[in-house]
Structures are given as C-alpha cells and as structure tokens.
Design a protein around this motif. Structure first.
Motif, PDB file in Angstrom:
ATOM      1  N   LYS A 196      -8.588   3.182   1.310  1.00  0.00           N
ATOM      2  CA  LYS A 196      -8.722   2.053   2.242  1.00  0.00           C
ATOM      3  C   LYS A 196     -10.191   1.840   2.629  1.00  0.00           C
TER       4      LYS A 196
ATOM      5  N   SER B  98       0.839  -1.196   0.000  1.00  0.00           N
ATOM      6  CA  SER B  98       0.000   0.000   0.000  1.00  0.00           C
ATOM      7  C   SER B  98       0.873   1.244   0.000  1.00  0.00           C
TER       8      SER B  98
ATOM      9  N   ASN C 243      -3.482   1.150  -3.770  1.00  0.00           N
ATOM     10  CA  ASN C 243      -4.337   0.779  -2.634  1.00  0.00           C
ATOM     11  C   ASN C 243      -5.667   0.165  -3.041  1.00  0.00           C
TER      12      ASN C 243
END
Length: 242
Positions: free
Chosen positions: A157, A91, A113
């Motif tokens: 996220k 990430s 991500n």
C-alpha cells in the motif's frame, strides 16, 4: 440521457459495495468486479438496477492473474462503449506473523495490491476519454509502523502511493489519477471492542469513520478537475499522531 460509466474492483462487499452503491445513486452505469463473491455481487447488481434504473455488469476475475485487469477493462468497454471512472478497491490484507510470511503470501499480496492496480491503470488509460478519472484505495497503514503482522499489506500500500504519483504524471493531462487513504471506516469483523478503543486513542477526531465518509472523498476526487497525483487521507487525523 447519456450516463457515465464507473468500474469498481472489489465491489461486491463491505466498503467496495458502498462505493458501487454511491455511483448508482448518482446515475452511473456500473461494472461491478468481484474476485470470489458471486452471490453478493449479483444481489447488489439486481438491487441497484431495480432501485436506480442503471445497468450493472458483474465481472468475476481473480486479480492475481496478470491478465485479469486488462480483461476487466475490456469487459467494461465492450458492454458500455465507454469508461469514465475507475475505482480500484480490491485488495488483500492477511494477518501473518513476520516469521511466518511465505514467498507465496508475499506474491499474492503484491499481485493484487500493487501489480493489478498498475495494469488496471495501464488498460484504463488506453481506453478512457479525455477527462477520465482513476482512484486507488490506499490505506493509512502505509504510513505507519507497529503492525508487523500486516507487513506485506503495508509495504504494497505504501508503494501504491508512489505508483499513483507516477501514473498521474504519465497520464496527464488526459486522465487524472488520485488515491484515498482511509483509516478505520469499517472495522474488520474480528476486531474486538478493546482493540478498536486502543486504535481510536490515536485518532484526533476520537471516533471511527464510516463508509459514507470515504465515499464523499471519492466523489470529491471525481469532481475535482484540478487535482491529480494526490493521496487524500480520510483517517480522522490519525496521521498527525503516528
């Protein structure tokens, strides 16, 4: 003995390396992906092969390249003929003032991500046998506000959690898909003691976690054959106060 095969992205350093090591300790052959850490990746691979008698394939790919996730999966299948577990740990978390974020910053964060996990799961879903398991590494920041300098990271996220639910439904019943959402399990190198203390004031268990505690959650999900589409929080209860 037929060994299972695990692929870990972002596996050369920090939490990713702890995840890789945990699979080697359990006897898995490994595909250790890294983006830009060749020396660390090769040292870890050599150590694990020596210590645990497993095979470790090191694969370098920049996951900002749209074709990279499929190449990583293909490298795993070509080397081992099988792929049982995928842990998507790579990430990007870059600190930027809100007014300083550029389209290029946003695009790279989204690419690594969110887009890369999608195409990694797409390729893995095609390659994995029945009973395969995919685990995404999410982030407690996805559930919070108050970190304006991490907004691209937070938003991608948060979207990753929805992606896990959607792909879990699509790949069921053949392949299970879950995520682990860690809190502070390994502090950034530049996080001061004062900043850590402020953060921990909102953690009911009153301490930071450890990479080993994150690893325990991952292996619970690997073995939990009746769990899919779940985002498991490993944050010391911080979500209770945020």
């Amino acid at each position: 003995m037929v060994r299972k095969v695990a692929l870990v992205t972002g596996g050369a350093r920090r939490v990713g390396a702890a995840i890789v090591r945990s699979f080697a300790e359990r006897g898995y052959h490994l595909v250790l992906h890294h983006g830009h850490s060749p020396d660390e990746a090769q040292r870890l691979a050599t150590d694990l092969e020596t210590e645990h008698g497993v095979r470790v394939l090191v694969v370098q790919e920049d996951l900002a390249d749209p074709a990279a996730p499929a190449r990583v999966v293909q490298a795993a299948v070509s080397a081992f003929g099988a792929l049982d577990v995928v842990v998507s740990s790579a990430s990007v978390m870059e600190w930027r003032d809100f007014d300083a974020v550029t389209p290029e910053d946003w695009a790279r964060t989204e690419a690594i991500n969110l887009r890369a996990p999608f195409f990694l799961m797409q390729a893995a879903g095609r390659a994995m046998p029945d009973g395969g398991c995919i685990i995404q590494i999410a982030d407690h920041l996805a559930h919070e506000t108050g970190f304006p300098r991490l907004m691209p990271h937070q938003i991608t996220k948060a979207a990753l959690g929805q992606l896990v639910r959607a792909v879990a439904d699509h790949l069921a019943p053949r392949v299970r898909v879950n995520a682990v959402s860690p809190g502070l399990v390994l502090a950034p190198d530049d996080l001061s003691a004062a900043a850590t203390a402020r953060f921990l004031r909102d953690v009911p268990l009153a301490r930071s976690g450890t990479p080993d505690e994150l690893v325990e959650a991952i292996h619970y999900l690997v073995s939990a054959s009746y769990v899919t589409g779940t985002v498991l929080r490993v944050d010391g209860g911080r979500h209770l106060r945020r």
